[in-house]
Design an enzyme around this catalytic site. Structure first.
Site, mmCIF file in Angstrom:
data_model
loop_
_atom_site.group_PDB
_atom_site.id
_atom_site.type_symbol
_atom_site.label_atom_id
_atom_site.label_comp_id
_atom_site.label_asym_id
_atom_site.label_seq_id
_atom_site.Cartn_x
_atom_site.Cartn_y
_atom_site.Cartn_z
ATOM 1 N N ASN A 113 -12.920 -51.882 51.934
ATOM 2 C CA ASN A 113 -13.073 -52.549 50.587
ATOM 3 C C ASN A 113 -14.277 -51.494 49.848
ATOM 4 O O ASN A 113 -13.804 -51.739 48.542
ATOM 5 C CB ASN A 113 -13.367 -54.138 50.583
ATOM 6 C CG ASN A 113 -12.479 -53.968 51.572
ATOM 7 O OD1 ASN A 113 -11.183 -53.773 50.701
ATOM 8 N ND2 ASN A 113 -12.819 -55.335 52.089
ATOM 9 N N PHE A 136 -4.868 -48.654 42.717
ATOM 10 C CA PHE A 136 -6.869 -49.241 42.164
ATOM 11 C C PHE A 136 -7.400 -47.837 40.761
ATOM 12 O O PHE A 136 -8.615 -48.362 41.173
ATOM 13 C CB PHE A 136 -7.916 -49.470 43.044
ATOM 14 C CG PHE A 136 -7.630 -50.590 43.968
ATOM 15 C CD1 PHE A 136 -8.406 -51.206 43.906
ATOM 16 C CD2 PHE A 136 -5.789 -50.365 45.070
ATOM 17 C CE1 PHE A 136 -7.705 -52.509 45.026
ATOM 18 C CE2 PHE A 136 -5.435 -51.860 45.722
ATOM 19 C CZ PHE A 136 -6.873 -52.504 45.810
ATOM 20 N N LYS A 174 -7.577 -61.631 39.670
ATOM 21 C CA LYS A 174 -6.183 -61.242 39.495
ATOM 22 C C LYS A 174 -6.010 -62.344 39.434
ATOM 23 O O LYS A 174 -6.048 -63.599 40.008
ATOM 24 C CB LYS A 174 -6.716 -60.517 40.810
ATOM 25 C CG LYS A 174 -6.084 -61.250 42.108
ATOM 26 C CD LYS A 174 -6.305 -60.383 43.278
ATOM 27 C CE LYS A 174 -5.876 -61.012 44.740
ATOM 28 N NZ LYS A 174 -5.298 -60.197 45.670
ATOM 29 N N VAL A 223 -8.443 -67.364 53.730
ATOM 30 C CA VAL A 223 -7.980 -66.325 55.025
ATOM 31 C C VAL A 223 -7.791 -67.452 56.058
ATOM 32 O O VAL A 223 -6.376 -67.023 56.637
ATOM 33 C CB VAL A 223 -9.774 -65.764 55.329
ATOM 34 C CG1 VAL A 223 -9.376 -65.680 56.863
ATOM 35 C CG2 VAL A 223 -9.936 -64.988 54.795
ATOM 36 N N CYS A 273 -14.049 -60.431 48.919
ATOM 37 C CA CYS A 273 -13.482 -58.844 49.247
ATOM 38 C C CYS A 273 -15.031 -58.405 49.148
ATOM 39 O O CYS A 273 -15.750 -58.306 49.291
ATOM 40 C CB CYS A 273 -12.196 -58.586 49.213
ATOM 41 S SG CYS A 273 -11.306 -60.150 50.609
ATOM 42 N N GLY A 333 -11.042 -51.644 33.497
ATOM 43 C CA GLY A 333 -10.827 -53.457 33.646
ATOM 44 C C GLY A 333 -12.483 -53.727 33.441
ATOM 45 O O GLY A 333 -13.100 -53.014 33.002
#
Length: 418
Positions: free
Chosen positions: A186, A227, A300, A11, A238, A231
């Site tokens: 989120n 989204f 990711k 961050v 997050c 998977g």
């Protein structure tokens, strides 16, 4: 503007480099002297696309500096961002020790009026935290800022103006609403991921193809395509922490968040999906002694972040079953090794094809571009059996069948079995 950023993790370092890139003078603070010295010399300890170039160019230009002195940084700055870690306690709540220690240090060092922005992941009632990734930061669809005064709102609008030049909104609101906005956003995205994973599992049981279903619902303008890729679960810094913290906040306020809890439960189960497929393929007890090539360790692509990565769960379960793993990730080998710990059953190799040598099957955990069009003939020649367990659905069913692979994916029929 003169800005201080306390904390140089995913961050803080991204925020500091991006603020410097838009012409601000930024001082990044960290208690780790070796890390500060490395950053001064241009050595970036984390991977995010473009971050190293931003750090080096802005350091050379003198807009980005690094220090271990919080007092010096506070004295020289108008705005101080707190971007230190908020690790999760066993009960799911966020540990605010580091945030509060920094806040006290800022208070002790203040030499005049300052604007303090909490950019760490924190529960409602603490302060704002903005999800960090360079593209998100430089080209946000909107900026949400929680402030306690009109002056702070004016200054934050001016600070973020360069990032929203295409008229995307800067939303200034009270602090608690901003905090809740972040968690709710989120959690909503995580909900979409978990929902699609449940539908994928149903498709598999019912004989449907989740890729066709995904396109069928994603082309509905009310839903959209983002989204809804199935998977082996979400990870990172997050979604997991924010969903869990939202659940905890609900409990603290006497509100049971059943949907959020279901999102969390589905994600936990989904991370075990690929090992379940592996065990069923080989038969109970027959995984022991097998070696698996594992492509992808980060949660990711385009990061070395392995926090809550599905690969952690998959490796843990396979090792517990007596299997060995030859792992490769373009960026996350070292961060995964640090997180998982040394284990004789796991070796890390410098390229994806080397991971195949001596392996019984290939397991794909992260959809890096380098894995999308590999040399399938080389894969087949290297593996003991032509078996692929694909946790990200990156290969075509018909192509896998034509190439002679036994191919497992998520929410689609198994190819080549029997």
């Amino acid at each position: 503007m003169n800005i201080a950023v306390v904390g140089t993790g995913y961050v803080g370092l991204v925020a500091g480099a991006c603020f410097a890139e838009t012409g601000n003078d930024v001082i990044c603070v960290d208690v780790n002297e070796q890390k500060v010295n490395d950053l001064r010399s241009g050595k970036v300890p984390i991977f995010e696309p473009g971050l190293e170039d931003l750090v080096k160019s802005n350091t050379r230009a003198g807009r980005l500096t690094f220090t271990t002195s919080l007092k010096d940084a506070v004295h020289a700055s108008e705005i101080i961002f707190i971007a230190v870690g908020t690790p999760q306690d066993e009960d799911g709540s966020a540990d605010l020790t580091h945030v509060l220690n920094v806040a006290r240090g800022i208070g002790e060092s203040m030499n005049g009026p300052k604007i303090v922005v909490d950019k760490s992941t924190v529960p409602v009632g603490t302060a704002d935290r903005v999800r960090a990734a360079i593209d998100d930061f430089l080209r946000p669809d909107r900026v949400v800022v929680g402030v306690a005064s009109e002056n702070a709102g004016r200054v934050m609008r001016e600070l973020y103006a360069p990032f929203v030049r295409t008229n995307n909104p800067i939303l200034v609101m009270d602090v608690r609403s901003a905090e809740m906005t972040k968690y709710a956003a989120n959690a909503m995205l995580a909900l979409r991921v978990s929902f699609m994973n449940e539908i994928a599992n149903l498709c598999e049981a019912a004989g449907a193809d989740i890729n066709k279903v995904r396109i069928g619902i994603g082309t509905d303008s009310r839903i959209g395509m983002s989204f809804i890729f199935p998977g082996i679960g979400y990870g990172g810094s997050c979604f997991p922490k924010d969903v869990q913290a939202l659940i905890r906040t609900g409990k603290d306020h006497g509100v049971g968040l059943r949907i959020a809890q279901a999102v969390e439960d589905v994600n936990h189960t989904q991370k075990k999906l690929m090992v379940k497929k592996i065990v069923e393929h080989y038969g109970n007890g027959n995984v022991k002694g097998k070696t698996f090539a594992l492509w992808g360790l980060a949660f990711k692509p385009k990061t070395d972040d392995v926090r809550e990565a599905p690969a952690l769960s998959i490796c843990s379960e396979l090792v517990a079953l007596g299997a060995s793993i030859r792992a490769f990730d373009p960026e996350a080998n070292e961060t995964f090794r640090e997180k998982f710990g040394s284990h004789e059953a796991i070796s890390y190799v410098p390229n994806n094809y080397e991971a195949l040598d001596g392996a019984d099957a290939l397991v794909v955990c992260t959809e890096w571009n380098a894995f999308r069009q590999p040399n399938f003939a080389r894969i087949k020649d290297s593996l003991k059996e032509a078996v692929i367990f694909d946790g990200r659905n990156i290969y075509d069913l018909a192509d896998m069948k034509a190439r002679g692979f036994t191919y497992y994916s998520v929410g689609r029929p198994v190819v080549g079995r029997g």
